[in-house]
Design an enzyme around this catalytic site. Structure first.
Site, mmCIF file in Angstrom:
data_model
loop_
_atom_site.group_PDB
_atom_site.id
_atom_site.type_symbol
_atom_site.label_atom_id
_atom_site.label_comp_id
_atom_site.label_asym_id
_atom_site.label_seq_id
_atom_site.Cartn_x
_atom_site.Cartn_y
_atom_site.Cartn_z
ATOM 1 N N GLY A 13 0.834 -1.204 0.000
ATOM 2 C CA GLY A 13 0.000 0.000 0.000
ATOM 3 C C GLY A 13 0.860 1.242 0.000
ATOM 4 N N GLY A 15 -0.445 4.613 0.246
ATOM 5 C CA GLY A 15 -1.099 5.821 0.735
ATOM 6 C C GLY A 15 -0.257 6.442 1.836
ATOM 7 N N PHE A 117 -12.848 21.653 14.224
ATOM 8 C CA PHE A 117 -13.345 20.424 13.600
ATOM 9 C C PHE A 117 -14.248 19.706 14.591
ATOM 10 C CE2 PHE A 117 -12.307 17.636 9.933
ATOM 11 C CZ PHE A 117 -11.890 18.605 9.028
ATOM 12 N N GLN A 237 -17.889 4.190 9.998
ATOM 13 C CA GLN A 237 -18.366 5.568 10.119
ATOM 14 C C GLN A 237 -19.032 6.055 8.839
ATOM 15 O OE1 GLN A 237 -15.673 9.297 10.265
ATOM 16 N NE2 GLN A 237 -16.279 8.911 12.375
ATOM 17 N N HIS A 239 -19.926 9.379 7.210
ATOM 18 C CA HIS A 239 -19.639 10.814 7.316
ATOM 19 C C HIS A 239 -20.925 11.570 7.024
ATOM 20 C CE1 HIS A 239 -17.911 14.760 6.606
ATOM 21 N NE2 HIS A 239 -16.730 14.314 6.992
ATOM 22 N N LEU A 249 -17.031 13.256 -0.726
ATOM 23 C CA LEU A 249 -16.978 13.897 0.587
ATOM 24 C C LEU A 249 -16.983 15.418 0.503
ATOM 25 C CD1 LEU A 249 -16.732 12.901 3.522
ATOM 26 C CD2 LEU A 249 -14.313 13.464 3.378
ATOM 27 N N GLU A 252 -15.566 18.222 6.732
ATOM 28 C CA GLU A 252 -16.019 18.832 7.984
ATOM 29 C C GLU A 252 -15.454 20.247 8.133
ATOM 30 O OE1 GLU A 252 -15.520 16.944 12.322
ATOM 31 O OE2 GLU A 252 -16.219 15.634 10.726
ATOM 32 N N ARG A 283 -18.997 12.832 14.362
ATOM 33 C CA ARG A 283 -19.634 12.458 13.098
ATOM 34 C C ARG A 283 -20.814 11.505 13.269
ATOM 35 N NH1 ARG A 283 -14.202 11.824 9.337
ATOM 36 N NH2 ARG A 283 -13.811 14.067 9.191
ATOM 37 N N HIS A 370 -17.876 6.064 4.999
ATOM 38 C CA HIS A 370 -16.642 6.848 4.915
ATOM 39 C C HIS A 370 -15.408 6.156 5.488
ATOM 40 C CE1 HIS A 370 -14.044 10.290 4.786
ATOM 41 N NE2 HIS A 370 -13.965 10.388 6.097
ATOM 42 N N GLU A 401 -5.835 2.820 7.813
ATOM 43 C CA GLU A 401 -7.245 2.429 7.945
ATOM 44 C C GLU A 401 -7.454 0.921 7.955
ATOM 45 O OE1 GLU A 401 -11.631 3.496 6.035
ATOM 46 O OE2 GLU A 401 -9.849 4.480 5.219
ATOM 47 N N ARG A 412 -14.561 7.604 14.872
ATOM 48 C CA ARG A 412 -13.351 8.414 14.716
ATOM 49 C C ARG A 412 -13.688 9.895 14.657
ATOM 50 N NH1 ARG A 412 -11.042 10.927 10.630
ATOM 51 N NH2 ARG A 412 -12.074 9.871 8.884
#
Length: 597
Positions: A13, A15, A117, A237, A239, A249, A252, A283, A370, A401, A412
């Protein structure tokens, strides 16, 4: 025999978590990063609003406040030792990113800018605090680019467009991974002393999702097939603010800049559900509130969406009513030009996909699947643990994640995902390199790519008339309708029966593409088996948990039950059956109490 490569550390991965792990591992060990995407296409690039850290650049803030907010946000299911570790590490890792060249927005005196936030508060006053460090509304994109540049500078070996399909475990230790080269369909074996999974989430189980097509839960599914459990999979979750019907998305950060949620009657309805922090509640609270408004007939024109309004006149009106001020004490106001400057991507998305200009029109939004709170169980150093006693599997690590540390518990807080990937990516990389430098290579099994080859031969040779897309669509609709924001035993049982039916039908998928070059149909079929496995584990775990907590809201058990359910779920999938176990939540300073926002 497959092509064989050998590295001290292999990261799966590319990311934010994978690149951070690869960067820190590469400082002391020969490291490879394998990704099914080109690294800068990874989903971290979609993260918008900010990374949380108690820098206190605009007002007083402390890591212990951040810790408490995260514990409270997790609905007391987060492990408090790991949460405290993450929040204490946050300022340092943000400054490390800054020194790597990340172009954060700045205060007039040159410090990193911060915005409010959801769920982040001054623990003394209870009011929102500016804790999200941001680069406009493309913070994740900037983190991804910065980390990738640093990895290239540090000579990390990249294998782009390689799909990892198996993890090799010999004598209870990780020995490497098997990957399919997407361009040729050839299998490659990566022999390694340490393996780090950083494969992201699995939001593609649901119909309306903010997740990219690539987020198919590969790492968790591959580990499950090799006897590693999945932790807390029932907690996913939704969102609150996804673009209506598309799920893309809307950060927030829009509410952080003063945006408010409005129902069909023109009411700012979050005052009812979270009187103290209103639109900046956590959330799970905001998503449920939107659903309740829609259910009670107050969706816009009776439809299943509400408005998110960031027009300057609306922001300024409610900022005055709330008594919101700037750091210097002056009344908080915004202009259209400032909104455009602070939220350029959001405005572009809405103009492009909805034909709506947020500077002059409210945005239609609905909750969107999300973020996975659950995943591969790890300790705070990224080491994978495989049972109720937290026994470490030598040589296997996970971060981001796809991992469950658990710092997010049942829900979260915004900004904590970008923080999670860099803090635990860093420590997974450091620990994996340390382990690799003190270990020998575990010998490979006799036929290392045999299990992977079997999976793909079966998919290629299936006889039947089933279609990958059709089964995928039915799964997503079923999960969104019956395993979404609200659940009951009846809806979840329906979902589980449907998943079992789809798993059977998936054995009869007939592929139309028999080629080997970029055979995306073959990969989609394999990814679908991952999603179905994770949908099953999610539903079985949720059916067993007879309470409501965070992202798991049961209408037949509406209260949180700390006596019976203050514990983590572990799910194993063996011989086609899901079995569950449980382990205690780590509580250090904060005893569970009712959440009030």
């Amino acid at each position: 025999m497959a092509n064989i490569h050998q590295f001290d550390v292999v990261v799966v991965g590319a990311g934010g978590a994978g690149l951070t792990a690869g960067l820190y591992a590469s400082r002391t060990a020969k490291t490879a990063v394998i990704s099914k995407l080109y690294p800068t296409r990874s989903h971290t690039g979609a993260a918008q609003g900010g990374i949380g850290a108690a820098l206190g650049n605009l007002e007083e803030d402390r890591p212990e406040w951040h810790t408490y907010d995260t514990v409270k946000g997790s609905d007391y299911l987060g492990d408090q030792d790991a949460i405290e570790f993450m929040c204490n590490e946050a300022p340092q890792i943000v400054y490390e990113l800054e020194h790597m060249g990340l172009p954060f927005d700045r205060t007039p005196d040159g410090r990193i800018a911060q915005r409010p936030f959801g769920g982040h508060t001054n623990n003394v006053t209870g009011k929102p605090v500016r804790r999200a460090c941001h680069a406009a509304d493309r913070t994740g994109h900037m983190i991804l680019q910065t980390l990738y540049q640093q990895c290239l500078k540090n000579n990390v070996n990249f294998f782009d467009e390689f799909q990892v399909v198996d993890v090799l475990i010999e004598n209870g230790k990780a020995a490497g991974v098997v990957a399919l080269e997407i361009a040729t369909s050839e299998l490659h074996v990566f022999h390694a002393k340490a393996v780090i999974f950083a494969t992201g989430g699995h939001g593609r189980i649901w119909e309306i999702t903010s997740n990219a097509y690539a987020l198919t839960g590969d790492g968790i599914a591959v580990a499950l097939r090799r006897g590693v459990p999945a932790e807390d999979m029932e907690f996913f979750q939704f969102h609150p603010t996804g673009i209506y019907k598309l799920g893309i998305l809307i950060t927030e950060g829009v509410r952080g800049e003063g945006g408010v949620l409005i129902n069909d009657k023109g009411e700012r309805f979050m005052e009812k559900y979270a009187p103290k922090v209103k639109d900046l509640a956590s959330r799970d609270v905001v998503s449920r509130s939107i659903y309740l408004e829609i259910r009670e007939g107050r969706g816009i024109n009776g439809s299943n969406y509400v408005y998110l309004d960031v027009r300057p006149e609306t922001v300024n009106k409610y900022a005055a009513l709330d008594g919101r001020t700037n750091p210097d004490g002056s009344p908080y106001t915004v202009t259209g030009e400032q909104i455009l400057q602070k939220l350029p991507d959001i405005i572009d998305f809405c103009r492009t996909y909805l034909g709506v200009d947020p500077v002059t029109q409210p945005m239609p939004i609905q909750p969107t699947a999300h973020y996975a709170m659950g995943g591969i169980p790890t300790n705070m150093y990224g080491e994978v643990v495989i049972d109720e006693k937290n026994t470490v599997m030598p040589g296997l690590y996970a971060a981001g994640e796809c991992a469950c540390v658990s710092v997010h518990g049942a829900n979260r807080l915004g900004t904590n995902s970008l923080l999670d990937i860099v803090v635990f990516g860093k420590y997974a990389g450091i620990k994996a390199a340390e382990y690799a430098n003190g270990a020998d290579f575990t010998p490979l099994p006799a036929d290392p790519d045999g299990f992977a080859r079997q999976q793909f031969d079966r998919l290629r040779n299936n006889q039947g008339n089933e279609n990958v897309f059709q089964i995928s669509q039915e799964m997503k609709r079923e999960m969104f309708d019956n395993m979404g924001v609200f659940r009951t035993a009846e809806t979840m049982t329906h979902a589980l029966n449907k998943i079992h039916e789809l798993q059977e039908r998936a054995k009869h998928i007939k592929l139309t593409d028999t080629g080997k070059v970029f055979n995306t149909e073959l990969l989609n079929a394999w990814e679908l088996t991952n999603l179905l496995d994770l949908a099953e584990v999610t539903t079985v775990s949720a059916l067993a948990r007879q309470e409501s907590r965070g992202g798991h809201a049961r209408e037949d058990f509406p209260k949180r039950d700390d006596v019976n359910w203050l514990k983590h779920t572990l799910a194993w999938k063996q011989n086609g059956k899901v079995t569950l176990g449980y382990k205690p939540v780590v509580i250090t300073k904060y005893q569970p109490k009712e959440r009030v926002y």
